[in-house]
Scaffold this motif. Structure first.
Motif, PDB file in Angstrom:
ATOM      1  N   ARG A  32       0.832  -1.213   0.000  1.00  0.00           N
ATOM      2  CA  ARG A  32       0.000   0.000   0.000  1.00  0.00           C
ATOM      3  C   ARG A  32       0.863   1.259   0.000  1.00  0.00           C
ATOM      4  O   ARG A  32       0.621   2.201  -0.758  1.00  0.00           O
ATOM      5  N   ARG A  69      -5.480  -6.334  -4.269  1.00  0.00           N
ATOM      6  CA  ARG A  69      -5.980  -7.244  -3.238  1.00  0.00           C
ATOM      7  C   ARG A  69      -5.189  -7.080  -1.944  1.00  0.00           C
ATOM      8  O   ARG A  69      -5.751  -7.207  -0.862  1.00  0.00           O
ATOM      9  N   PHE A  72      -6.201  -3.423  -0.371  1.00  0.00           N
ATOM     10  CA  PHE A  72      -7.570  -3.236   0.114  1.00  0.00           C
ATOM     11  C   PHE A  72      -8.218  -4.542   0.541  1.00  0.00           C
ATOM     12  O   PHE A  72      -9.411  -4.752   0.329  1.00  0.00           O
ATOM     13  N   ARG A  73      -7.443  -5.406   1.138  1.00  0.00           N
ATOM     14  CA  ARG A  73      -7.936  -6.714   1.558  1.00  0.00           C
ATOM     15  C   ARG A  73      -9.254  -6.589   2.335  1.00  0.00           C
ATOM     16  O   ARG A  73      -9.408  -5.718   3.182  1.00  0.00           O
ATOM     17  N   ASP A  74     -10.185  -7.479   2.007  1.00  0.00           N
ATOM     18  CA  ASP A  74     -11.489  -7.550   2.680  1.00  0.00           C
ATOM     19  C   ASP A  74     -12.363  -6.324   2.463  1.00  0.00           C
ATOM     20  O   ASP A  74     -13.236  -6.023   3.285  1.00  0.00           O
ATOM     21  N   SER A  75     -12.133  -5.589   1.381  1.00  0.00           N
ATOM     22  CA  SER A  75     -13.012  -4.467   1.061  1.00  0.00           C
ATOM     23  C   SER A  75     -13.360  -4.528  -0.422  1.00  0.00           C
ATOM     24  O   SER A  75     -12.673  -5.194  -1.210  1.00  0.00           O
ATOM     25  N   CYS A  76     -14.390  -3.819  -0.805  1.00  0.00           N
ATOM     26  CA  CYS A  76     -14.802  -3.821  -2.211  1.00  0.00           C
ATOM     27  C   CYS A  76     -13.730  -3.211  -3.112  1.00  0.00           C
ATOM     28  O   CYS A  76     -13.640  -3.564  -4.298  1.00  0.00           O
ATOM     29  N   GLN A  77     -12.899  -2.342  -2.573  1.00  0.00           N
ATOM     30  CA  GLN A  77     -11.843  -1.731  -3.377  1.00  0.00           C
ATOM     31  C   GLN A  77     -10.818  -2.751  -3.866  1.00  0.00           C
ATOM     32  O   GLN A  77     -10.135  -2.507  -4.859  1.00  0.00           O
ATOM     33  N   ALA A  78     -10.722  -3.887  -3.196  1.00  0.00           N
ATOM     34  CA  ALA A  78      -9.784  -4.927  -3.609  1.00  0.00           C
ATOM     35  C   ALA A  78     -10.088  -5.405  -5.029  1.00  0.00           C
ATOM     36  O   ALA A  78      -9.185  -5.870  -5.732  1.00  0.00           O
ATOM     37  N   ARG A 158     -16.419 -13.256  -1.367  1.00  0.00           N
ATOM     38  CA  ARG A 158     -16.423 -11.824  -1.685  1.00  0.00           C
ATOM     39  C   ARG A 158     -17.740 -11.146  -1.285  1.00  0.00           C
ATOM     40  O   ARG A 158     -17.825  -9.914  -1.313  1.00  0.00           O
ATOM     41  N   SER A 161     -17.668  -8.282   1.357  1.00  0.00           N
ATOM     42  CA  SER A 161     -16.934  -7.108   0.879  1.00  0.00           C
ATOM     43  C   SER A 161     -17.706  -6.333  -0.170  1.00  0.00           C
ATOM     44  O   SER A 161     -17.630  -5.106  -0.230  1.00  0.00           O
ATOM     45  N   GLY A 163     -21.017  -6.343  -0.530  1.00  0.00           N
ATOM     46  CA  GLY A 163     -22.384  -6.036  -0.118  1.00  0.00           C
ATOM     47  C   GLY A 163     -23.426  -6.945  -0.761  1.00  0.00           C
ATOM     48  O   GLY A 163     -24.569  -6.541  -0.933  1.00  0.00           O
TER      49      GLY A 163
END
Length: 193
Positions: A32, A69, A72-78, A158, A161, A163
């Motif tokens: 990051r 990945r 932004f692990r575990d988020s939609c940005q990944a 996924r 992450s 939604g």
């Protein structure tokens, strides 16, 4: 400004396969900090020139598929740059650029296909890894990804992450070990054959 050579040197020379595929918060922070601005630039279309030659396309694909990945692990940005990574990988493969890269780095042209929630992309990933990699471990994982998509049409892990609502069948799959369970099933089937 980060260039493709810096990405390739870091990912292919400074890191090992253990870094590539293991969840490690410290490594994620390093990625990051070093490459966050580059990923932002790629998402804004600043690196189109990278897609005009093999090493640039490889760096772009690693940045938009793998490093996203980590960052932004575990988020939609990944997954926000997955379409860009998939398009870059498909273009590079069509030009034969994947064959200009030695394994194991070559796999990074195939992973966007493996990360796709499209069965046709999954089938292609398995075929390419089988024909062009000669690596049983990478092939096992490609088959496992394909099996998840074959069963569910998407990657259930996924859902949170992104939604998405998790179905009962998906939750049962996750509760039984999810991806790890698929790997075990495929390994047992191969051993029995």
């Amino acid at each position: 400004m980060v260039g493709p050579d810096e990405i390739l040197k870091f990912w292919l020379d400074e890191c090992t396969p253990e870094h590539w595929f293991k969840m490690d918060a410290d490594f994620d922070d390093t990625v990051r900090q070093r490459f966050g601005r580059a990923l932002q630039g790629a998402s804004e279309g600043q690196y189109a020139l990278w897609l005009t030659y093999p090493n640039g396309a490889l760096a772009y694909t690693i940045l938009t598929d793998q490093m996203s990945r980590n960052m932004f692990r575990d988020s939609c940005q990944a997954f926000a740059t997955d379409r860009a990574a998939l398009a870059a990988a498909k273009s590079a493969i069509a030009k034969g650029w994947d064959l200009r890269v030695d394994p194991p780095a070559r796999v990074f042209f195939y992973l966007p296909l493996e990360h796709s929630e499209n069965l046709t992309d999954q089938d292609r990933a398995v075929r390419l890894i089988s024909e062009r990699m000669g690596d049983a471990t990478f092939l096992l994982h490609a088959r496992a990804h394909r099996e998840v998509i074959r069963r569910f049409g998407r990657f259930p892990h996924r859902n949170a992450s992104l939604g998405r609502k998790t179905t009962g069948a998906e939750q049962a799959f996750l509760d039984l070990g999810g991806y790890g369970e698929i790997l075990r099933e495929l390994q047992e089937a191969a051993a029995a054959a």
